[in-house]
Design a protein around this motif. Structure first.
Motif, PDB file in Angstrom:
ATOM      1  N   SER A 150      38.072  37.422 -23.571  1.00 32.72           N
ATOM      2  CA  SER A 150      38.795  37.166 -24.813  1.00 32.72           C
ATOM      3  C   SER A 150      37.950  37.616 -26.000  1.00 32.72           C
ATOM      4  CB  SER A 150      39.089  35.666 -24.972  1.00 32.72           C
ATOM      5  OG  SER A 150      39.872  35.191 -23.917  1.00 32.72           O
ATOM      6  N   HIS A 188      46.617  42.133 -19.462  1.00 35.49           N
ATOM      7  CA  HIS A 188      46.438  41.742 -20.861  1.00 35.49           C
ATOM      8  C   HIS A 188      47.520  40.755 -21.232  1.00 35.49           C
ATOM      9  CE1 HIS A 188      47.357  42.308 -25.191  1.00 35.49           C
ATOM     10  NE2 HIS A 188      46.037  42.182 -25.279  1.00 35.49           N
ATOM     11  N   THR A 189      47.132  39.650 -21.866  1.00 33.00           N
ATOM     12  CA  THR A 189      48.097  38.656 -22.328  1.00 33.00           C
ATOM     13  C   THR A 189      47.748  38.235 -23.750  1.00 33.00           C
ATOM     14  OG1 THR A 189      46.861  36.728 -21.550  1.00 33.00           O
ATOM     15  CG2 THR A 189      48.407  37.736 -20.000  1.00 33.00           C
ATOM     16  N   VAL A 190      48.704  37.638 -24.416  1.00 38.06           N
ATOM     17  CA  VAL A 190      48.473  37.027 -25.729  1.00 38.06           C
ATOM     18  C   VAL A 190      49.035  35.615 -25.663  1.00 38.06           C
ATOM     19  CG1 VAL A 190      48.915  37.142 -28.199  1.00 38.06           C
ATOM     20  CG2 VAL A 190      48.673  39.261 -26.892  1.00 38.06           C
ATOM     21  N   GLU A 191      48.144  34.638 -25.817  1.00 40.87           N
ATOM     22  CA  GLU A 191      48.553  33.241 -25.808  1.00 40.87           C
ATOM     23  C   GLU A 191      47.987  32.565 -27.045  1.00 40.87           C
ATOM     24  OE1 GLU A 191      47.610  31.278 -22.150  1.00 40.87           O
ATOM     25  OE2 GLU A 191      48.323  32.957 -20.950  1.00 40.87           O
ATOM     26  N   ASN A 225      48.258  33.398 -30.075  1.00 40.25           N
ATOM     27  CA  ASN A 225      47.728  34.468 -30.930  1.00 40.25           C
ATOM     28  C   ASN A 225      46.336  34.936 -30.527  1.00 40.25           C
ATOM     29  OD1 ASN A 225      50.044  34.619 -32.546  1.00 40.25           O
ATOM     30  ND2 ASN A 225      49.326  32.923 -33.815  1.00 40.25           N
ATOM     31  N   LYS A 226      45.926  34.705 -29.287  1.00 34.77           N
ATOM     32  CA  LYS A 226      44.618  35.139 -28.806  1.00 34.77           C
ATOM     33  C   LYS A 226      44.795  36.144 -27.670  1.00 34.77           C
ATOM     34  CE  LYS A 226      40.148  33.331 -27.421  1.00 34.77           C
ATOM     35  NZ  LYS A 226      39.351  32.132 -27.121  1.00 34.77           N
ATOM     36  N   GLU A 227      44.250  37.361 -27.862  1.00 33.20           N
ATOM     37  CA  GLU A 227      44.334  38.391 -26.825  1.00 33.20           C
ATOM     38  C   GLU A 227      43.342  38.069 -25.709  1.00 33.20           C
ATOM     39  OE1 GLU A 227      45.094  42.580 -27.996  1.00 33.20           O
ATOM     40  OE2 GLU A 227      44.255  41.848 -29.884  1.00 33.20           O
ATOM     41  N   THR A 228      43.818  38.172 -24.490  1.00 30.70           N
ATOM     42  CA  THR A 228      42.997  37.851 -23.328  1.00 30.70           C
ATOM     43  C   THR A 228      43.303  38.840 -22.206  1.00 30.70           C
ATOM     44  OG1 THR A 228      43.072  35.510 -23.914  1.00 30.70           O
ATOM     45  CG2 THR A 228      42.443  36.016 -21.669  1.00 30.70           C
TER      46      THR A 228
END
Length: 59
Positions: A57, A17-20, A22-25
């Motif tokens: 996403s 899980h990442t946040v780039e 402000n978008k969670e992916t």
């Protein structure tokens, strides 16, 4: 360990899980293998392995 002799397909996934911006992916990689009969292994072994990745996403 369980006997997998009659198993035709095995699939495994790994993800992060990442946040780039402000978008969670969720970034994933997967491995999908299919059993090949002994008499076909010489010609088809590498065709029985599928490797890939997916990105999930929120919209």
């Amino acid at each position: 360990m369980q006997n997998l002799k009659n198993t035709k397909t095995i699939v495994t996934w790994a993800g992060q899980h990442t946040v780039e911006k402000n978008k969670e992916t969720i970034l994933t990689h997967w491995l999908h293998i299919t059993n090949i009969s002994d008499d076909q292994e010489q010609d088809w072994m590498w065709y029985s392995n599928r490797i890939g990745s997916d990105t999930f996403s929120k919209r």
